[in-house]
Scaffold this active site. Structure first.
Site, PDB file in Angstrom:
ATOM      1  N   ASP A 145       0.858  -1.179   0.000  1.00 48.48           N
ATOM      2  CA  ASP A 145       0.000   0.000   0.000  1.00 48.48           C
ATOM      3  C   ASP A 145       0.888   1.219   0.000  1.00 48.48           C
ATOM      4  OD1 ASP A 145      -2.553  -0.979  -0.036  1.00 48.48           O
ATOM      5  OD2 ASP A 145      -2.526  -1.441   2.106  1.00 48.48           O
ATOM      6  N   ASP A 173       0.814  20.793  18.837  1.00 47.55           N
ATOM      7  CA  ASP A 173       0.271  19.671  18.063  1.00 47.55           C
ATOM      8  C   ASP A 173       1.404  18.705  17.732  1.00 47.55           C
ATOM      9  OD1 ASP A 173      -0.991  17.973  16.412  1.00 47.55           O
ATOM     10  OD2 ASP A 173      -1.830  19.496  15.067  1.00 47.55           O
ATOM     11  N   GLU A 182       1.346  16.153  11.116  1.00 48.93           N
ATOM     12  CA  GLU A 182       0.800  17.312  10.416  1.00 48.93           C
ATOM     13  C   GLU A 182       1.203  18.595  11.130  1.00 48.93           C
ATOM     14  OE1 GLU A 182      -0.906  14.710  11.441  1.00 48.93           O
ATOM     15  OE2 GLU A 182      -2.411  14.046  10.000  1.00 48.93           O
ATOM     16  N   ARG A 241     -13.084  17.025  14.641  1.00 50.28           N
ATOM     17  CA  ARG A 241     -12.138  16.876  13.536  1.00 50.28           C
ATOM     18  C   ARG A 241     -11.325  18.142  13.301  1.00 50.28           C
ATOM     19  NH1 ARG A 241     -14.275  15.200   8.351  1.00 50.28           N
ATOM     20  NH2 ARG A 241     -16.229  16.194   8.893  1.00 50.28           N
ATOM     21  N   ASP A 255      -4.488  -4.249   6.251  1.00 51.48           N
ATOM     22  CA  ASP A 255      -5.068  -4.180   7.579  1.00 51.48           C
ATOM     23  C   ASP A 255      -6.588  -4.153   7.579  1.00 51.48           C
ATOM     24  OD1 ASP A 255      -5.219  -1.723   6.477  1.00 51.48           O
ATOM     25  OD2 ASP A 255      -3.957  -0.707   7.960  1.00 51.48           O
ATOM     26  N   ASP A 297      -9.224  -5.905   2.843  1.00 54.98           N
ATOM     27  CA  ASP A 297      -7.956  -6.485   2.420  1.00 54.98           C
ATOM     28  C   ASP A 297      -7.940  -7.994   2.610  1.00 54.98           C
ATOM     29  OD1 ASP A 297      -6.623  -4.304   1.519  1.00 54.98           O
ATOM     30  OD2 ASP A 297      -5.757  -3.786   3.470  1.00 54.98           O
TER      31      ASP A 297
END
Lengths: 686, 591
Positions: A308, A345, A349, A380, A517, A521
């Site tokens: 992947d 954070d 990201e 989110r 995973d 799959d």
């Protein structure tokens, strides 16, 4: 890599192995290893000969013959013990690992939810498949299962060694939990998916202990080879007796047995099962659980690897690459706010956003009294509440847009455009806002993990093709594929595409390995010859795969392949070594056997061994001690460096083939120099 | 030395066109001679009701081979038992005794041609033609057919069709053995080998004594005797007599005719396996260039074109074994015999005892090594009088039974060792073993192992029986080490289906006739059936992919590995008995 270092032998393993060497002497147990069984039978016959030297009509001075027979018998006995010891050590190391796993399997209580909704505490061992349990924060999950209700963070360090807790929630790809792990926060309602004694942990323990070890196809084939060599040499020995008599040589029974044991491949015969167990063990040490030895073996043959993109080859869309302001917002404002939201954070990201901002000249400091807002699955987004009351947020573009609208602001027209542009490049947009003002988006780019290119290079050298699967559009996929250096890619890949690719490759006679995973799959994992499931994945994926990576690190499949190869190479090298040893043994024993009757054969005694007795015994002793000498090699496996097959063959042939020819010449000569004076002391001179 | 090199170089050149021709026949491809042979074969197929297009699986093929041979054994046995009738029997030879008939018929049907009789006194012309010469064709064609089927299995174009045994038998006989025999036979006649039905001549010699000079249909038998790697002479003294082998030219014709077809079978193998590779390459063309790279150059090399990629490796391995053997034999014979030197015989020419002056040491050593490597069994000198080490080489090469071998059998045996070598080498590079694109697994290993056990078992067990029983001991004429060499030689020759004798063994007794008969029978048919089974098992598997990580068996280093595997596994098995036989004799002689 959380590769656990362990010493080759601990005193505990050593003690266990010594015990094991003797218990394995049971003929019923020995029969499983025909080569060593022959040695045991030989040992038994020489034992009889030690008591009644003349029982098979051997001639010679009574006491001398008896002493000689006793020594042969003793050396044979030790040979068998050494072989058993090797196997026991390998098993012991597995057991030691299993024991540490078992510690986690404490007998915990389980809150069983009855059908009528009543809650009842029962021992975890009594849980059956289909039972529903409730696990509160701080409690241990009593068995393997699927989350059917709730979301919680779970500490899986007992299994994976990874200390950071992971999130488990109902539905989706993160619903499977493993018995023995601990719920850290919140609570989960779990449906148990395994019967007692058959949980993932139980199977894992059984596998590392070697209890459920089956011989692999290659092991069976190799065993056939060893048995047939044994038969050939037994034919040689049995027929040699009458032929010897014809030539005027009455060979002693114990000498014939000594020759037989020297010639049959005892070295590899004694170490074969140890090599297999150790191979499994090496995989386990790597925190990968192989469901069978066959799977590890198949790794060595892998031709094509299906990987992947996200998570394996790249970090995923998680590193900031650029800032794009929208509407009337200024770029510098966007950068400043983005940096402020990312100060605390710790996600990739956040870190990369801050890093990029600093690089672009931003040096905003955190004002005193600022309040960091953590990312939550509901909102989110994450951000910071500044002491002056401003609220800065960054997150998914629709979440931020929603937030801005809720605050009474408006969403600039440019946002959608930027979001679409970034998405089309294969990136992920992250929107940033200050109160009700939408400032712009952070472009999170897909970045290839460091070192991947070199790894693919290494794989190519050993003939393995890599195919990257990604949901990206063909253009993006091609860019990443080129950057990473994979041999092929499938863009806009759906789960069923993976199966198609695997089938197509298999139709060309290729062995395919893949990692996965998700539940979708699972079919592909089952179709692949080597399927490595992530422990973080669904139980469906884990069931379908033949290996499970406890660390959930998809790149590990590369190492597993190398371990598989190493296992086969170790087997081949020791076989070659064992067979090559025969040349020297012949030159030690043949002249010694016939010298009395045919003195001219002294010419063949090229090692110039002292006496016939010492020559035969030296070869026999060498044959015995070489087994423990090679145990470390069998356990660790021979060194493997990726190179072309021709070079690898040349190197190993030189090392183990030629080495196997020369070593015994030196070894036997040395042993002869040591024991010849001793033998003449006890009257076995000549 | 120079003439040995020239002989070999000439062989290497000649074997290629023959190999290509045989390949075309085995693969059913077009040849220049098709217009003639298609008609001939068509008639034969029609008469005997063969449908050449119907394929057989390995079991049917093996059954057809065994069945055909069984019928012929029965018929041949009857003829030998009743040969005293007056048909083609000018010399009035009597019928053959039971155990000798048993031995003889098995000997000729199995392509062994071990002779416990002397042709001139033991066989009528009818038997010589109908049993001996006929069998020489059929047994050779049977073996070759088995080999061709085996190769088809390895090439694996289909899942179970290894060809039609009867069609193969006919095609090999009419297109290879017959035409080659006619040409070669005429060449022999030109050099003076007799071909007639006259009775023996009785002439007065210069000394005034009477001498019987044998004659008969010699040339016809002589050529197929070599071409079919049969080896059974028309006369007791075989190709050492001027009747069978009068000149150095006939010697070379006979030498080459026994060497050509076994060598050609390796080329056939190389080319048929290459066929498949080519097909694969076409489909691989789409792959990036990096994967092909250097190997492209290798493919186009001359030797690959000549012997085929996989064939070249096998050919080289066999060649190495052959040259080593030839070298030892030649050197040992050139040294002469110290015992003869002592009694005053000049040994500067080498050990000429039992050799023909018109051939000398070089051509004798060459012929000796060739006849045992190619398991023909014809002799142009007496192997019994070779020096101990010189005699060990023919003995060893029959024990190995892989140095070209007779009629494709050597190739099949060598493939067994190649499978073993591949098994070990494959592991050494970290792959489960594969050969010619097929995985070698438990079943193939079992069969291969069985095949490899049979040969030493037959030789050693029967030898032990012979020296351990009164009946066996009675046949040994020389005591001591040489006697053991004789016994080993007899059984090695039988089990390897060679047929040459060390002679000096009083072998026409019940014991020797039966034991060698059994050794020949099992040595031949067990091996062929097992080998066909291996081919059958391999062809069912699908091809595995070939990559940079695959073990390449088309390299010279694999040839060297193969040689080592053969020496370590096959030769070392016989080391103890060899050291009691020829090696002890040598050391005693030179002490």
């Amino acid at each position: 890599m959380s590769k656990k270092k362990q010493k080759l032998i601990t005193p505990e393993i050593f003690r266990q192995a010594i015990l094991g060497s003797f218990t394995k002497l049971n003929p019923l147990c020995m029969m499983k290893n025909p080569v060593m069984f022959v040695v045991e039978v030989g040992c038994f016959i020489t034992l009889i000969l030690s008591i009644f030297p003349g029982v098979f009509g051997d001639v010679g001075e009574g006491s001398n013959l008896r002493i000689y027979n006793i020594i042969v018998c003793a050396v044979l006995f030790v040979t068998v013990l050494f072989a058993n010891f090797a196997e026991s050590v390998a098993e012991g190391r597995g057991k030691a690992q299993a024991a540490s796993l078992r510690k986690t399997q404490k007998d915990t209580g389980a809150r069983l939810i009855r059908e009528d909704g009543r809650e009842e505490i029962i021992p975890a061992g009594e849980l059956k498949k289909g039972d529903i349990v409730l696990v509160l924060a701080g409690e241990i999950i009593p068995g393997d299962g699927e989350v059917i209700e709730g979301i919680a963070s779970v500490d899986e360090s007992a299994i994976t060694g990874e200390s950071a807790p992971v999130v488990r929630e109902s539905g989706g790809d993160f619903c499977s939990v493993t018995g023995g792990t601990t719920v850290v926060s919140d609570s989960l309602r779990i449906r148990i998916t395994s019967d007692p004694g058959n949980s993932f942990l139980d199977r894992m323990i059984a596998l590392v202990e070697g209890a459920s070890r089956k011989k692999t196809p290659n092991e069976i084939a190799l065993n056939t080879l060893l048995v047939s060599l044994t038969i050939i040499f037994l034919i040689v020995i049995v027929t040699l007796y009458p032929i010897g008599i014809y030539s005027g040589v009455r060979l002693r029974t114990s000498t014939l047995i000594a020759l037989a044991v020297c010639l049959i491949p005892t070295t590899i015969g004694g170490l074969l099962s140890a090599i297999g167990i150790a191979g499994m063990d090496r995989v386990t040490r790597f925190n990968v659980i192989a469901m069978s030895g066959k799977a590890v073996e198949a790794c060595g043959d892998v031709d094509t690897m299906i990987l992947d993109k996200t998570g394996t080859i790249t970090f995923g869309n998680r590193l900031a690459a650029d800032f794009y302001p929208v509407g009337e917002a200024k770029r510098s404002d966007l950068i400043r706010c983005a940096a402020l939201t990312s100060l605390h954070d710790d996600t990739p990201e956040g870190k990369s956003t801050l890093e990029l901002a600093r690089r672009l000249g931003d040096d905003s400091r955190e004002p005193d009294g600022a309040q960091f807002v953590e990312f939550s699955a509901q909102t989110r987004m994450s951000g910071i509440d500044l002491p002056d009351g401003r609220k800065l947020r960054k997150g998914a573009s629709d979440a931020i847009a929603h937030y801005v609208t809720a605050q009474g602001g408006s969403v600039p027209a440019g946002l959608q455009e930027q979001v679409e542009r970034i998405s089309s490049l294969g990136g992920t947009p992250l929107a940033v806002c200050e109160d009700d003002k939408l400032l712009g988006v952070i472009y999170l780019k897909d970045t290839v993990k460091p070192g991947m290119t070199e790894r693919f290079e290494r794989l190519r050298a050993i003939g393995i093709r890599t195919i990257m699967c990604t949901g990206d559009n063909p253009l993006t996929a091609a860019t990443i594929a080129k950057e990473a250096g994979v041999d092929g890619f499938i863009a806009e890949c759906k789960p069923e595409d993976k199966i198609d690719v695997i089938r197509r490759e298999q139709a060309e006679g290729k062995i395919v390995a893949m990692t996965g995973d998700g539940t979708n799959d699972a079919p592909a994992l089952a179709q692949a010859n080597v399927g490595l499931a992530m422990n973080s994945g669904t139980s469906a994926a884990k069931e379908a795969a033949n290996m499970v990576d406890l660390d959930s690190d998809p790149t590990k499949i590369l190492e597993v392949v190398e371990i598989g190869k190493q296992l086969l190479i170790t087997r081949g090298s020791l076989t070659t070594f064992s067979i090559a040893n025969d040349i020297a043994k012949y030159f030690a024993i043949i002249p010694a056997m016939f010298m009395e009757a045919i003195p001219q054969l002294q010419v063949l005694n090229i090692m110039d061994l002292a006496t016939p007795y010492s020559a035969i015994l030296s070869a026999l002793i060498f044959n015995a001690v070489i087994i423990p000498c090679l145990i470390p090699l069998a356990m660790k496996g021979v060194k493997y460096r990726p190179m072309s097959s021709g070079k690898l063959l040349g190197r190993n042939m030189l090392l183990y083939g030629l080495g196997g020819v020369i070593t015994p010449f030196v070894g036997i000569k040395l042993i002869d120099m040591l024991i010849a004076p001793l033998l003449s002391l006890i009257g076995l001179g000549l | 030395m120079l003439q040995l090199i020239l002989t070999i170089v000439l062989y290497l050149v000649m074997v290629v066109p023959v190999g290509i021709y045989v390949y075309h026949i085995a693969a059913g491809k077009h040849t220049f001679a098709d217009p003639v042979f298609d008609r001939v074969d068509g008639v034969i197929y029609k008469i005997s009701g063969i449908r050449p297009q119907t394929g057989m699986n390995w079991k049917q093929y093996a059954a057809a081979l065994l069945g055909t041979n069984a019928v012929m054994i029965l018929l041949g046995y009857i003829i030998l038992r009743i040969q005293s009738i007056g048909l083609f029997n000018p010399n009035g030879i009597g019928s053959m005794e039971e155990s000798l008939s048993f031995n003889t018929i098995i000997s000729f049907m199995t392509n062994t041609n071990l002779q416990h009789y002397s042709g001139e006194s033991g066989l009528s012309y009818l038997s010589q033609m109908l049993v001996i010469t006929f069998m020489m064709f059929v047994s050779a064609a049977s073996g070759y057919a088995g080999c061709v089927a085996f190769i088809r299995g390895l090439a694996g174009k289909t899942k179970d069709d290894v060809g039609n045994f009867f069609a193969d038998l006919v095609r090999i006989t009419t297109r290879v053995l017959l035409p080659f025999s006619i040409v070669g036979g005429l060449l022999l006649v030109w050099q003076g080998v007799p071909q007639n039905f006259s009775g023996n001549f009785i002439v007065d010699t210069l000394e005034g004594a009477k001498q019987v000079i044998a004659t008969g249909p010699v040339a016809a038998l002589e050529i197929i005797k070599h071409l079919g790697t049969n080896g059974g002479g028309f006369l007791g003294a075989n190709s050492s007599t001027p009747i069978e082998n009068p000149t150095i030219l006939t010697n070379l014709i006979e030498l080459y005719s026994m060497m050509l077809l076994p060598g050609a079978s390796v080329i056939t193998f190389g080319k048929m396996v290459r066929d498949r590779k080519r097909g694969n390459e076409a489909s691989k063309a789409a792959l990036p260039v990096s994967e092909k790279g250097k190997r492209g150059k290798l493919r186009s090399s001359l030797t690959v074109w000549m012997y085929g990629r996989e064939g070249r490796t096998i050919f080289a391995a066999m060649g190495i074994l052959f040259v080593i053997g030839l070298g030892v034999c030649f050197r040992a014979e050139s040294q002469g015999n110290p015992a003869l030197e002592e009694v005053g015989l000049n040994q500067s020419m080498g050990s000429m005892e039992g050799k023909e002056v018109r051939f000398g040491i070089a051509q004798s050593a060459m012929f000796t090594t060739a006849t045992t490597s190619f398991t023909t069994g014809t002799v142009n000198n007496m192997h019994d009088t070779l020096t101990p080490l010189g005699g060990m080489i023919p003995l060893l090469h029959m024990m190995l039974n892989v140095v070209f071998g007779g009629k494709g059998v050597g190739l099949m045996n060598m493939i067994m060792y190649a499978i073993l070598a591949v098994f070990i080498c494959g592991l050494m590079i970290g792959r489960t073993p594969e050969y010619l694109g097929k995985k070698i697994e438990g079943r193939e290993m079992k069969l291969t192992a069985l095949c490899i056990i049979i040969h030493p078992l037959l030789i050693l067990a029967f030898s032990a029986l012979a020296v351990g029983t009164q009946a066996g001991l009675a046949g040994i004429t020389n005591g001591g080490f040489h006697g053991l060499s004789q016994v080993l030689y007899e059984f090695a020759s039988s089990a390897a289906n060679n047929g040459s004798g060390f002679e000096g063994l009083a072998d026409n007794t019940l014991f020797w006739n039966i034991t060698t008969g059994l050794a020949m029978f099992f040595g031949r048919y067990l091996s062929i059936v097992i080998q066909l089974a291996i081919a059958g098992s391999l062809m069912k598997k699908s091809f595995v992919n070939e990559s940079a990580g695959t073990l390449h068996t088309d390299t010279f280093s694999f040839s060297v590995i193969l040689v080592f595997v053969v020496y370590i596994l096959a030769a070392l098995t016989f080391f103890p008995v060899l050291s009691l036989g020829p090696i002890a004799e040598h050391l005693t002689l030179w002490a």
